[in-house]
Design an enzyme around this catalytic site. Structure first.
Site, mmCIF file in Angstrom:
data_model
loop_
_atom_site.group_PDB
_atom_site.id
_atom_site.type_symbol
_atom_site.label_atom_id
_atom_site.label_comp_id
_atom_site.label_asym_id
_atom_site.label_seq_id
_atom_site.Cartn_x
_atom_site.Cartn_y
_atom_site.Cartn_z
ATOM 1 C CG ASN A 30 -61.824 -16.698 -0.424
ATOM 2 O OD1 ASN A 30 -61.880 -17.387 0.584
ATOM 3 N ND2 ASN A 30 -61.348 -15.456 -0.404
ATOM 4 C CG ASP A 53 -56.032 -10.927 -4.453
ATOM 5 O OD1 ASP A 53 -55.495 -10.607 -3.385
ATOM 6 O OD2 ASP A 53 -55.831 -12.015 -5.029
ATOM 7 C CE LYS A 87 -82.301 -9.909 -6.304
ATOM 8 N NZ LYS A 87 -83.482 -10.749 -6.226
ATOM 9 N N PRO A 127 -56.871 -3.224 -0.506
ATOM 10 C CG PRO A 127 -57.374 -2.381 1.602
ATOM 11 C CD PRO A 127 -57.991 -2.700 0.271
ATOM 12 C CG ASP A 128 -51.086 -7.212 0.209
ATOM 13 O OD1 ASP A 128 -50.981 -7.593 1.388
ATOM 14 O OD2 ASP A 128 -50.728 -7.899 -0.771
ATOM 15 C CB ILE A 129 -54.039 -6.567 5.489
ATOM 16 C CG1 ILE A 129 -55.451 -6.201 5.008
ATOM 17 C CG2 ILE A 129 -53.881 -6.278 6.978
ATOM 18 C CD1 ILE A 129 -56.558 -7.065 5.571
ATOM 19 C CG PHE A 178 -50.658 -18.685 6.153
ATOM 20 C CD1 PHE A 178 -50.280 -18.069 7.330
ATOM 21 C CD2 PHE A 178 -50.830 -20.064 6.136
ATOM 22 C CE1 PHE A 178 -50.072 -18.812 8.490
ATOM 23 C CE2 PHE A 178 -50.639 -20.813 7.282
ATOM 24 C CZ PHE A 178 -50.257 -20.187 8.468
ATOM 25 C CE LYS A 186 -48.015 -14.465 -3.078
ATOM 26 N NZ LYS A 186 -49.217 -15.246 -3.205
ATOM 27 C CE LYS A 212 -48.676 -10.688 -0.458
ATOM 28 N NZ LYS A 212 -50.087 -10.367 -0.336
#
Ligand code: C5P
Length: 417
Positions: free
Chosen positions: A210, A282, A292, A310-312, A335, A349, A353
């Site tokens: 991103n 995500d 390749k 995984p969502d740290i 954030f 959120k 979280k």
């Protein structure tokens, strides 16, 4: 407001060739809004002229201990008391020796004796002179007296030799000066910060990522360092120089970021807070091809199968067994980049979280988002707090966040876990 605006800085120059770099320090400080009072030694004026200093500082050079222009002859006392900071750059071996002895045979050394506030020293000399036992002794004395040092750095010298003795670069001196003036609200604290994007590899040459620049995390790291914290900065691929004094851990993927984060969170000294600014991908490709992927290998349409990362933030927050350090609650900050309905989504959120604080920013708003130097943040807390900050440089957002985190560590709201 700009940090340097309205600050009064005395720049004491010793007689060394590195004085040319001090001119750049002066220029940058003035540009940032500081008032500079140049106080060169007699030897310094062999390297830079009074006119150069006067033109850059917009103020006359002070070099005379006894000046007929001073009505009461107390210039050294007044100068020593009124400045926010004294920077000695370059500090030559001779100047360090005179300072360590407490001599007062010119305006600069005399004002240093009358000084109570912070003094930052940037030594510059030949490596043999820097290594000499006499210089080592003088530096130890000055450090014990509470003077702060930046550099010298190792590299090639004007005298043609290579070694330790090169004056710190202007950017380093500026950062050290800023730290000298920042209250140490996080002294003795260890702060974990994640920053930047992650890269999820498809094959040896391609990845999903991103636009995160890492700037926000970098500013948070700098603000924490300025506040006296030890910083563990875990970051994805970014094009930013490491913040001076941070321990950096470069990672690629979300899984690698998770491993590095858990290492720091669970290691022995532990961390007092985690501030997770990273834009973690995500999803990652379900399989990474070892070779390749070639156009001929797949049908015309290429379908990627993705698997969630995984969502740290959620993992750290949920891990209640390790939510304290030295008997104190650890703070976890997330954030959230949102577009539209930011506050409502942010509250959801925070609950999902389980973190303590969430900095929400509407990335669709002008001046916000990836790569921008400014950010408009609404900070919400699990204790119900909400702070709406205006559009600010990321540096100031980071400073406010660090102040909030320091307060949170010092006075945690009652735990509702
Ligand atoms: O769910 P979302 O990506 O909006 O959450 C953003 C927050 O969660 C940020 O603090 C980010 O660093 C963190 N995060 C994480 N691990 C993920 C995804 C997000 O730590 N896999």
């Amino acid at each position: 407001m700009n940090f340097w605006h309205g600050k009064q800085i005395i720049i004491g120059l010793g007689g060394g060739i590195a004085a040319y770099k001090t001119l750049e320090v002066i220029r940058r400080l003035r540009e940032a809004g500081a008032t500079i009072i140049p106080v060169p030694t007699v030897a310094a004026l062999q390297f830079v002229t009074p006119l150069t200093l006067q033109a850059l500082c917009g103020a006359p050079v002070r070099d005379a201990l006894f000046s007929p222009l001073e009505p009461d002859g107390m210039d050294h006392i007044r100068l020593a008391r009124q400045a926010d900071l004294v920077i000695i750059a370059p500090a030559t071996a001779d100047l360090l020796a005179r300072m360590a002895q407490g001599q007062a045979d010119d305006l600069l050394t005399t004002l240093l004796l009358a000084r109570h506030g912070p003094v930052l020293v940037a030594p510059a000399m030949n490596p043999a002179m820097w290594d000499h036992p006499a210089t080592r002794r003088n530096v130890t004395i000055l450090q014990e007296d509470g003077l702060l040092f930046t550099g010298p750095e190792t590299g090639s010298m004007a005298c043609g030799e290579t070694g330790s003795g090169r004056m710190a670069e202007p950017a380093t001196i500026l950062e050290a000066a800023r730290r000298a003036l920042t209250p140490k609200i996080l002294q003795g604290r260890r702060i974990l910060i994640t920053a930047g994007p992650t890269r999820e590899e498809l094959d040896p040459v391609r990845f999903i990522s991103n636009h995160s620049s890492g700037k926000m995390g970098w500013e948070v790291a700098l603000a924490a360092l300025r506040a006296g914290a030890q910083v563990e900065l875990i970051h994805g691929p970014v094009a930013l120089p490491p913040p001076l004094g941070a321990t950096t851990h470069a990672v690629d993927s979300a899984c690698a970021m998770l491993a590095a984060t858990l290492n720091c969170w669970l290691d022995q000294p532990g961390c007092d807070a985690a501030i997770l600014t990273a834009a973690v991908a995500d999803y990652r490709p379900a399989t990474r091809q070892t070779d390749k992927i070639k156009k001929g290998d797949v049908a015309r349409e290429l379908t990627l199968e993705l698997t969630p990362n995984p969502d740290i933030l959620a993992m750290l927050s949920a891990w209640s067994g390790v939510r304290t350090r030295n008997g104190q609650q650890r703070v976890i900050v997330g954030f959230a980049a949102e577009t539209g309905n930011a506050l409502v989504r942010g509250r959801e959120k925070l609950a999902r979280k389980g973190c303590d604080l969430l900095a929400i920013n509407d990335v669709s708003a002008p001046g916000c988002g990836f790569g921008a130097d400014t950010n408009a943040v609404t900070l919400i807390g699990r204790d119900g707090r909400t702070a709406d900050w205006p559009l600010l440089p990321k540096e100031q957002v980071a400073e406010r966040l660090i102040t909030t985190v320091a307060e949170f560590i010092a006075h945690p709201p009652p735990s509702n876990r």
